[in-house]
Scaffold this motif. Structure first.
Motif, short mmCIF file in Angstrom:
data_model
loop_
_atom_site.label_atom_id
_atom_site.label_comp_id
_atom_site.label_asym_id
_atom_site.label_seq_id
_atom_site.Cartn_x
_atom_site.Cartn_y
_atom_site.Cartn_z
N UNK A 566 2.77 -0.67 11.76
CA UNK A 566 2.91 -0.62 10.23
C UNK A 566 3.94 -1.65 9.73
N UNK A 567 4.91 -1.99 10.30
CA UNK A 567 5.67 -3.20 9.96
C UNK A 567 4.83 -4.27 10.01
N UNK A 568 4.05 -4.55 11.18
CA UNK A 568 3.19 -5.83 11.30
C UNK A 568 2.33 -5.99 10.13
N UNK A 569 1.79 -4.71 9.56
CA UNK A 569 0.86 -4.81 8.58
C UNK A 569 1.42 -5.08 7.23
N UNK A 570 2.72 -4.69 6.85
CA UNK A 570 3.23 -4.88 5.89
C UNK A 570 3.74 -6.21 5.57
N UNK A 571 4.05 -7.01 6.83
CA UNK A 571 4.55 -8.27 6.89
C UNK A 571 3.26 -9.44 6.78
N UNK A 572 2.10 -8.87 7.13
CA UNK A 572 1.15 -9.86 6.93
C UNK A 572 0.39 -9.61 5.57
N UNK A 573 0.28 -8.20 5.24
CA UNK A 573 -0.44 -8.10 3.87
C UNK A 573 0.11 -7.38 2.87
N UNK A 574 1.45 -7.37 2.80
CA UNK A 574 2.51 -6.91 1.83
C UNK A 574 1.90 -5.60 1.09
N UNK A 579 -1.10 1.65 0.54
CA UNK A 579 -1.65 3.24 0.52
C UNK A 579 -2.34 3.66 1.94
N UNK A 580 -2.88 2.42 2.86
CA UNK A 580 -3.16 2.61 4.09
C UNK A 580 -1.95 3.15 4.80
N UNK A 581 -0.69 2.67 4.89
CA UNK A 581 0.34 3.12 5.48
C UNK A 581 0.71 4.62 5.38
N UNK A 582 0.59 4.75 4.04
CA UNK A 582 1.00 6.13 3.36
C UNK A 582 0.08 7.23 3.86
N UNK A 583 -1.24 6.67 4.03
CA UNK A 583 -2.29 7.76 4.75
C UNK A 583 -1.94 7.87 6.09
N UNK A 630 11.49 3.49 5.02
CA UNK A 630 12.29 2.74 4.41
C UNK A 630 11.77 1.48 4.01
N UNK A 631 10.97 0.84 4.96
CA UNK A 631 10.14 -0.02 4.71
C UNK A 631 9.16 -0.02 3.55
N UNK A 632 8.46 0.92 3.36
CA UNK A 632 7.55 1.26 2.51
C UNK A 632 8.08 1.39 1.24
N UNK A 633 9.30 1.83 1.00
CA UNK A 633 10.07 1.96 -0.16
C UNK A 633 10.28 0.55 -0.88
N UNK A 634 10.80 -0.26 0.26
CA UNK A 634 11.17 -1.53 0.02
C UNK A 634 10.07 -2.59 -0.67
N UNK A 635 8.90 -2.09 0.16
CA UNK A 635 7.72 -3.00 -0.38
C UNK A 635 7.08 -2.38 -1.54
N UNK A 636 7.45 -1.10 -1.93
CA UNK A 636 6.73 -0.66 -3.04
C UNK A 636 7.45 -1.24 -4.14
N UNK A 637 8.85 -1.44 -4.31
CA UNK A 637 9.53 -1.87 -5.32
C UNK A 637 9.89 -3.34 -5.18
N UNK A 638 9.12 -3.95 -4.15
CA UNK A 638 9.22 -5.53 -4.24
C UNK A 638 8.65 -6.27 -5.31
#
Length: 639
Positions: A566-574, A579-583, A630-638
């Protein structure tokens, strides 16, 4: 609660953050040899945990009629005395609380383990009663290692001594005394007996012996009035019984709620704390059978501390771990109790943990605190200091894993690794590239430009060799390469080359690797350890020890790997993947009530319904889910 098929699969764990624990099912029927009401380390014997008090049966007596609230499984699928049928409510939002109804009697039981003391506290409150009520407490003693069983014998001591509102006893020499005390004056009736043929179905499932006998020295009896509370304490030291009620209240006040997914994970994170009185702090790899392991410590550390705002505990554990790391690198015997420090990737994971610290504390503060350690580790590898990791001319690190498992895929049968990963191992080299880049950055911050440039040059060579060695024509990475031997198995270890802060891959190459992981490895419970399309796929972690060893890394799903995915997903697709990771996180939230309440088990079957298996609580899993949140929260408010 009254349906044993539902309740016996659900476990409950309480710990004291110093190695001791209390664990059973939510109906207090022990189903593992590791279960016990009071389980403590006994360093005088060895480094195992010992079940001193297996369980405590409570009997409510009114008008001469006895109602036993205990529950034990005996041979032949017989349950006795079936106390679960009296349970009306169970709640563990703050402390585990069970409400029993026997006719007009309502009895509430609450359990806490005193922090940093080997003392379990249970409060019994008579919520309602219409006539005189007596309660009887019958302790079942084991005095054995969690890995053994006890059986009826003539050696066990029946001797006991009266103490303040209770007794102390010790079944065998060398063990600590077990103190059983109440906050109220009581009568202890000495009536020694053995209860034979207690059975543990979880051990049967795992192909082990599963029967034992438990010793009951007698019982405690006292009257209880409506509205009255009685506190019971099991401990290895005596306490003044008049202070038990106040102590119980104090312990309850310090407990944080388990009222949502995040709070459950925070509570679970704290259970892995293992603080010794001599100033050494550790993280246990899991419950109930794991010790403190080096790789697990460094992978778990950021998630279990930094992700929940506990930087201080990160520093305390790292202080202990760094001591062990340095002793290993200097060829000295370890003075700290951390196992498997000799595994080749351990120093590289230590650098990864420090790298996560830099994101919280700042790079300058990180440089000041851990810059020397990072530099020393990198030099240790460059200079060939590790007995099983050499740095080759192509810039890649090489380890021999043919005869002994050296990676996290460590299951062995007859002394030989089930997955003999050897040579250039994909995550070792992804970690090495990441370590070189991070060390170069710290060197630059410190003003050591020459060192930084030299490390960058090494990193470029490693990057070039990594791509030419591991990337295949199908867009994913070989799991390991040893000469002409290339492992084509699709395994999750390649995800680290995408998830780490410094990757040797291009954006397109990262996307290719992530796509393969998504198609073939992703499950609701993490990444599979092997693709169903690869030879040897064995997703069901069941059967005897050998059967399970062969399945351990051959298709089972691991939540901690899902964290890096999921960290890789966020780094690549921001933000497009939020929503995919939340699921994906919903799959883990289900675990909060399905197995060990409020925590994440070790692994799951790789096929639906992805049933949880292995240890009841696993540090790396809890850590990576917390880090993902923690990463989800950071990317949500980025921005």
């Amino acid at each position: 609660m009254t349906n044993l098929e539902e309740s016996l699969s659900r476990e409950l764990l309480r710990t004291n953050r110093s190695g001791a624990y209390s664990c059973s099912t939510i109906v207090d029927c022990n189903t593992r040899k590791y279960h016990g009401l009071f389980v403590v380390p006994v360093p005088e014997l060895d480094d195992e945990n010992y079940v001193l008090l297996s369980s405590m049966d409570v009997t409510v007596i009114q008008h001469g009629a006895e109602f036993n609230l205990g529950l034990h499984k005996y041979q032949g699928n017989n349950y006795s005395p079936k106390g679960h049928k009296y349970i009306r409510e169970f709640d563990c939002d703050k402390v585990p609380t069970t409400l029993y109804r026997v006719g007009g009697v309502l009895l509430k039981k609450e359990v806490v383990f005193q922090h940093h003391e080997d003392r379990l506290l249970i409060r019994y409150t008579l919520v309602d009663a219409h006539s005189a009520t007596t309660v009887r407490f019958k302790p079942f003693l084991a005095f054995r290692s969690v890995r053994q069983f006890t059986h009826e014998n003539g050696t066990a001591s029946r001797e006991y001594h009266l103490v303040d509102n209770g007794i102390k006893t010790r079944m065998y020499a060398g063990y600590p005394e077990l103190y059983m005390q109440f906050s109220k004056k009581n009568e202890f009736v000495f009536s020694p007996d053995w209860y034979r043929g207690v059975e543990y179905p979880k051990e049967q499932e795992r192909g082990y012996a599963s029967n034992e006998d438990l010793y009951v020295p007698g019982y405690f009896e006292m009257n209880i009035k409506k509205g009255e509370s009685i506190v019971f304490a099991a401990s290895t030291s005596e306490i003044k019984s008049s202070g038990l009620k106040k102590l119980f209240d104090k312990e309850v006040d310090t407990r944080s709620p388990r009222d949502n997914f995040f709070h459950c994970l925070v509570n679970a994170a704290h259970q892995f704390h293992n603080s010794k009185g001599d100033g050494e702090d550790y993280l246990l790899a899991g419950y109930p059978w794991f010790k403190c392991r080096a790789r697990d410590t460094f992978i778990s550390l950021p998630g279990l501390t930094l992700s929940i705002g506990e930087q201080d505990y990160f520093e305390e554990v790292m202080k202990t771990a760094e001591k062990g790391l340095r002793e290993f690198m200097e060829g000295k015997p370890l003075s700290v109790k951390i196992y498997e420090m000799e595994h080749p990737d351990v120093p590289l994971w230590a650098i990864w943990a420090v790298q996560q610290y830099a994101k919280t504390a700042g790079e300058a503060a990180c440089m000041e605190k851990y810059g020397r350690l990072v530099a020393d580790i990198v030099n240790f590898v460059i200079e060939g200091g590790h007995p099983n990791m050499r740095l080759d001319e192509n810039g890649l690190v090489y380890s021999d894993g043919r005869h002994k498992a050296v990676t996290w895929m460590n299951s062995s049968v007859n002394g030989n690794p089930v997955v003999p990963r050897t040579g250039y191992i994909v995550e070792f080299n992804a970690l090495w590239f990441n370590a070189l880049k991070f060390a170069a950055k710290l060197a630059a911050i410190a003003g050591n430009e020459e060192t930084a440039t030299a490390l960058e040059t090494r990193a470029e060579l490693c990057k070039s060799s990594f791509v030419s060695t591991f990337l295949n024509d199908y867009g994913y990475l070989f799991d390991y390469v040893d000469g002409n031997m290339m492992d084509w198995s699709v395994r999750p270890n390649m995800i680290f080359a995408v998830a780490l802060d410094y990757s040797p891959l291009s954006q397109d190459q990262k996307k290719g690797v992530l796509d393969v992981c998504t198609r073939e490895l992703l499950t609701p419970k993490g990444l599979r350890s092997l693709s169903p399309k690869s030879g040897g796929y064995n997703p069901m972690y069941v059967g005897s020890q050998i059967q399970r060893d062969y399945a351990y890394h051959q298709g089972t799903a691991w939540p901690w790997l899902g964290g890096f995915y999921m960290e890789a997903c966020l780094k690549l697709y921001k933000r497009t993947r939020l929503s995919f990771i939340e699921r994906q996180m919903v799959g883990y939230e289900d675990e909060m009530t399905l197995n060990c309440i409020g925590t994440i088990p070790e692994l799951s079957d790789g096929n639906p319904p992805f049933r949880a298996r292995g240890a009841m609580s696993f540090a790396m899993n809890v850590a990576e889910i917390l880090r993902t949140l923690d990463l989800l929260e950071k990317y949500t408010y980025i921005k």
